[in-house]
Design a protein around this motif. Structure first.
Motif, PDB file in Angstrom:
ATOM      1  N   ALA A   1      -5.812   5.347   2.695  1.00  0.00           N
ATOM      2  CA  ALA A   1      -4.813   5.750   4.388  1.00  0.00           C
ATOM      3  C   ALA A   1      -3.809   4.601   4.966  1.00  0.00           C
ATOM      4  CB  ALA A   1      -5.348   6.358   5.768  1.00  0.00           C
ATOM      5  N   ALA A   2      -4.770   3.530   4.751  1.00  0.00           N
ATOM      6  CA  ALA A   2      -3.904   2.867   4.566  1.00  0.00           C
ATOM      7  C   ALA A   2      -2.432   2.187   4.522  1.00  0.00           C
ATOM      8  CB  ALA A   2      -4.578   1.362   4.611  1.00  0.00           C
ATOM      9  N   ASP A   3      -2.193   2.350   2.825  1.00  0.00           N
ATOM     10  CA  ASP A   3      -0.820   2.663   2.335  1.00  0.00           C
ATOM     11  C   ASP A   3      -0.257   3.266   2.721  1.00  0.00           C
ATOM     12  OD1 ASP A   3      -2.284   0.890   0.395  1.00  0.00           O
ATOM     13  OD2 ASP A   3      -2.443   1.521  -1.292  1.00  0.00           O
ATOM     14  N   VAL A   4      -0.363   4.363   2.908  1.00  0.00           N
ATOM     15  CA  VAL A   4       0.384   5.322   3.648  1.00  0.00           C
ATOM     16  C   VAL A   4       1.234   4.988   4.544  1.00  0.00           C
ATOM     17  CG1 VAL A   4       0.980   7.458   4.597  1.00  0.00           C
ATOM     18  CG2 VAL A   4      -0.795   7.738   2.514  1.00  0.00           C
ATOM     19  N   SER A   5       0.688   4.044   5.673  1.00  0.00           N
ATOM     20  CA  SER A   5       0.646   3.973   6.814  1.00  0.00           C
ATOM     21  C   SER A   5       1.774   2.733   6.902  1.00  0.00           C
ATOM     22  CB  SER A   5       0.054   3.408   7.907  1.00  0.00           C
ATOM     23  OG  SER A   5      -1.676   3.361   7.277  1.00  0.00           O
ATOM     24  N   LEU A   6       1.044   2.026   5.113  1.00  0.00           N
ATOM     25  CA  LEU A   6       2.179   0.260   5.025  1.00  0.00           C
ATOM     26  C   LEU A   6       3.777   0.990   4.231  1.00  0.00           C
ATOM     27  CD1 LEU A   6       2.304  -2.458   4.544  1.00  0.00           C
ATOM     28  CD2 LEU A   6       0.565  -2.385   3.156  1.00  0.00           C
TER      29      LEU A   6
ATOM     30  N   ASP B   1       1.321  -9.099  -0.914  1.00  0.00           N
ATOM     31  CA  ASP B   1      -0.319  -9.904  -1.077  1.00  0.00           C
ATOM     32  C   ASP B   1      -0.585 -10.988  -0.466  1.00  0.00           C
ATOM     33  OD1 ASP B   1      -0.213  -7.447  -2.560  1.00  0.00           O
ATOM     34  OD2 ASP B   1       0.256  -8.829  -4.570  1.00  0.00           O
ATOM     35  N   ALA B   2       0.348 -12.003  -0.213  1.00  0.00           N
ATOM     36  CA  ALA B   2       0.282 -13.450  -0.029  1.00  0.00           C
ATOM     37  C   ALA B   2      -0.279 -13.236   1.352  1.00  0.00           C
ATOM     38  CB  ALA B   2       0.787 -14.292   0.346  1.00  0.00           C
ATOM     39  N   ARG B   3      -0.767 -12.284   2.429  1.00  0.00           N
ATOM     40  CA  ARG B   3      -1.260 -12.107   4.011  1.00  0.00           C
ATOM     41  C   ARG B   3      -2.310 -11.132   3.968  1.00  0.00           C
ATOM     42  NH1 ARG B   3       3.484 -10.445   7.394  1.00  0.00           N
ATOM     43  NH2 ARG B   3       2.102 -10.483   9.243  1.00  0.00           N
ATOM     44  N   GLY B   4      -2.685 -10.340   2.368  1.00  0.00           N
ATOM     45  CA  GLY B   4      -4.174 -10.188   3.139  1.00  0.00           C
ATOM     46  C   GLY B   4      -3.715  -8.200   3.269  1.00  0.00           C
ATOM     47  N   PHE B   5      -2.323  -8.145   3.499  1.00  0.00           N
ATOM     48  CA  PHE B   5      -2.579  -6.793   3.806  1.00  0.00           C
ATOM     49  C   PHE B   5      -3.153  -5.675   3.070  1.00  0.00           C
ATOM     50  CE2 PHE B   5       1.752  -6.680   6.396  1.00  0.00           C
ATOM     51  CZ  PHE B   5       1.533  -7.992   7.131  1.00  0.00           C
ATOM     52  N   ARG B   6      -3.760  -5.593   1.733  1.00  0.00           N
ATOM     53  CA  ARG B   6      -4.220  -4.965   0.761  1.00  0.00           C
ATOM     54  C   ARG B   6      -5.399  -5.184   0.734  1.00  0.00           C
ATOM     55  NH1 ARG B   6      -1.358  -2.585  -3.848  1.00  0.00           N
ATOM     56  NH2 ARG B   6      -1.606  -0.598  -3.103  1.00  0.00           N
ATOM     57  N   ARG B   7      -6.254  -6.115   1.157  1.00  0.00           N
ATOM     58  CA  ARG B   7      -7.350  -6.373   0.942  1.00  0.00           C
ATOM     59  C   ARG B   7      -8.248  -5.058   0.982  1.00  0.00           C
ATOM     60  NH1 ARG B   7      -8.448 -11.912   2.313  1.00  0.00           N
ATOM     61  NH2 ARG B   7      -6.603 -11.497   2.462  1.00  0.00           N
ATOM     62  N   GLN B   8      -9.562  -5.053   0.275  1.00  0.00           N
ATOM     63  CA  GLN B   8     -10.027  -3.855  -0.007  1.00  0.00           C
ATOM     64  C   GLN B   8     -11.245  -4.095   1.401  1.00  0.00           C
ATOM     65  OE1 GLN B   8      -9.299  -1.681  -1.928  1.00  0.00           O
ATOM     66  NE2 GLN B   8      -8.576  -2.613  -3.356  1.00  0.00           N
TER      67      GLN B   8
END
Lengths: 226, 187, 201
Positions: free
Chosen positions: C134-139, C194-201
């Motif tokens: 879901a986080a990917d969809v809002s991203l 990735d550098a900002r860590g937006f998709r951290r698990q």
């Protein structure tokens, strides 16, 4: 900061972007200069793990950029050459909050930290503005805020004064100088690195000068032939 | 899914939104004006490949559903999906997927420009026209009660325009493939 | 650019929970297709119309939003007159218009944020299966809203460049460069995410 490169080289295909290099960086203010294509951006990306070494290893505050790449990204924040590409949510405060949200912080904490970092960079008035409407200087400050909010100890800034007018350049330069975080600045803007503790000069993928700003800048003029 | 795929999916959906803002062009010999947006399905499949193109259009349909006026002419919202052409919009994701599937199978580095053009055109016609109508027309017939044969006959009026779109999409896809190839190759 | 079709308001329909509105829309579409009787469909049409026009939209705005859809429905109805019995045509028109009006009412009273919360709930089963995050969809949604203005500005810049060079403005010569230039940014944007860590698990 404590950055150590051991026999580190980078190859893209058959092009040697960075020749083998062993180096330790411990100062708080470091600058990197060099002609276009000299390897300085590769070097900068190597330090926060965006580029992985082809041979050798890179350690940032004791963390290996290959083994602990997530931790390295958190330790060393990167501000990109075109900060427009770095701001990825439509509204300024949402963009800053987004990085925190993914760390699972409570909403209250997120909004407090977002407000605090905007105030720290003097851009509280931009909180509800649309990212694509910001001016060049505003974009650069917001981009810095968006990285600093997640708490990195080192900031790597790639051409932070690129495309800024004189007044904005001054403002961004002053902001960088006042940062609590350790900084590594990659730039063509020699005024920006006049007062760093240590200035590195890259040329054709090699580190060819490493010392005080005065000496290194003199070398740079020789290399550039002007 | 890696971050680059996610970004490509989102950027392509954004491109499709922008294509909806470009004024439609009218050609003398075709009854319906051509909107750049309706080429999006063909472009997406031929340029970023089946999986990413389909996800891009699912994202686009989500934008429509949550009430953003992203369709050409500033339309959007659930009303459009509930209306007679809802099937065409929902069918976009499938159509983009099939377009991409064909393109991925036919196009590979090293084949002649002529074969690339034929491949992209074939993919656009099959995915972007045949598959799309196979979903949109029965849907329209179901919700409006117009008999299937009449609905299919009526949509023939749009075919010449669609073939022009397939031609333009083919040339654009080939230009992007030459300049910045993103299409995954399939054995 | 890209402001939602949501209309500010305080009506009961604005305050109704989104989930209830979406379930009502689904139920209504099933119910409307279950009957053919104009005696049931006419009141449904009037109620949906009454609801839609009571939400605080000006008449002009209200018609602009459903105009094209209504036009298509009416054109198809005229065609239908020659093909199927008149009472059936009437039933079809009333049913579809009622549905469209109700759907437009839901859209006009629901913010993007509220919709996204429901989308997150709907995605939960898929998320559990590991198919989507879901986080990917809002991203991804955020990225679209963020970059549409930039891409549109780029479109205008390419058009200007055509004009400056005296090249005729054709969709083909604009779409190719527009797509290449936009997709080329994908690498930097992905690196920044990735550098900002937006998709951290």
């Amino acid at each position: 900061m404590d950055i150590r490169l051991t026999d580190c080289s980078v190859r893209f295909g058959d092009r040697e972007a960075l020749h083998p290099l062993t180096l330790a960086l411990g100062e708080r203010r470091i600058g990197i200069i060099g002609l276009n294509g000299s390897g300085k951006t590769t070097f900068a990306r190597l330090i926060n793990g965006l580029v992985k070494p082809t041979t050798g290893r890179v350690e940032v505050n004791g963390l290996d950029t290959v083994k602990d790449d997530r931790a390295v990204l958190a330790e060393a924040g990167f501000i990109f050459q075109n900060p427009q590409h770095q701001l990825i949510m439509p509204i300024v405060s949402d963009d800053i909050a987004f990085g925190l949200k993914n760390r699972g912080l409570p909403a209250k904490e997120i909004s407090l930290r977002t407000e605090a970092v905007l105030a720290r960079f003097g851009v509280s008035h931009l909180a509800r503005r649309r990212v694509h409407e910001l001016s060049g200087g505003e974009t650069q400050l917001v981009a810095m805020a968006s990285v600093v909010v997640t708490g990195p100890k080192i900031l790597i800034l790639d051409e932070p004064t690129n495309q800024l007018d004189l007044r904005n350049r001054r403002m961004v330069a002053d902001t960088i100088e006042a940062l609590d975080e350790d900084t590594i600045v990659i730039t063509h803007d020699l005024g920006l690195v006049e007062r760093v503790e240590r200035l590195l000069l890259f040329h054709e993928g090699r580190l060819i000068a490493d010392g005080s700003p005065g000496e290194t800048i003199r070398y740079y003029h020789e290399v550039a032939g002007c | 899914m890696n971050t680059r795929d996610l970004v490509l999916i989102a950027l392509f959906a954004a491109i499709v939104v922008v294509l909806g803002l470009i004024p439609p062009i009218t050609l003398g010999f075709i009854p319906v004006p051509i909107t750049a947006q309706s080429m999006g399905v063909m472009l997406a499949g031929c340029i970023i490949g089946a999986r990413r193109a389909a996800l891009s259009f699912l994202l686009f349909v989500l934008l429509v559903a949550i009430g953003l006026p992203v369709l050409s002419g500033g339309r959007g919202g659930l009303a459009i999906l509930a209306g007679p052409s809802g099937g065409f919009i929902i069918g976009w994701a499938v159509a983009a997927y099939i377009t991409g599937l064909i393109a991925e199978r036919v196009i590979r580095p090293g084949i002649s420009e002529g074969r690339q053009l034929i491949g992209f055109f074939l993919a656009s016609v099959v995915g972007g026209i045949l598959v799309l109508y196979a979903i949109g027309v029965p849907w329209l017939s179901f919700v409006t009660g117009t008999p299937l044969v009449a609905a299919a006959g009526g949509s023939l009026a749009f075919i010449p325009g669609d073939l022009v779109k397939a031609g333009i999409a083919t040339l654009a896809a080939r230009a992007v493939y030459a300049g910045y190839p993103l299409l995954p190759a399939r054995a | 650019m890209l402001t939602s079709l949501y209309v500010e308001g305080q009506t009961w329909f604005h305050r109704a929970p989104v989930r209830a509105k979406l379930i009502a829309l689904l139920a209504l579409s099933i119910a409307l297709f279950a009957t053919n009787s104009p005696l049931l469909l006419l009141p449904a049409f009037l109620l949906c119309g009454g609801l839609y026009f009571s939400l605080g939209l000006t008449l002009r705005q209200a018609f602009a939003r459903v105009g094209v859809v209504f036009f298509t429905i009416l054109v198809l109805a005229v065609v239908n007159l020659f093909l199927i019995p008149v009472p059936d045509v009437l039933a079809l028109v009333l049913r579809l218009m009622a549905l469209v009006l109700f759907a437009a009412a839901v859209t006009a009273t629901t913010t993007i944020g509220a919709f996204m919360d429901e989308v997150t709930v709907l995605l939960r089963p898929l998320e559990r299966l590991g198919l989507v995050r879901a986080a990917d969809v809002s991203l991804a949604l955020g990225l679209v809203l963020r970059f549409v203005p930039d891409i549109f500005a780029r479109y205008q810049a390419i058009r200007e460049a055509h004009r400056a060079r005296g090249v005729p403005i054709r969709p083909l010569t604009i779409i190719g460069p527009l797509i290449i230039l936009t997709l080329k940014d994908a690498d930097t944007i992905a690196a920044a995410i990735d550098a900002r860590g937006f998709r951290r698990q």
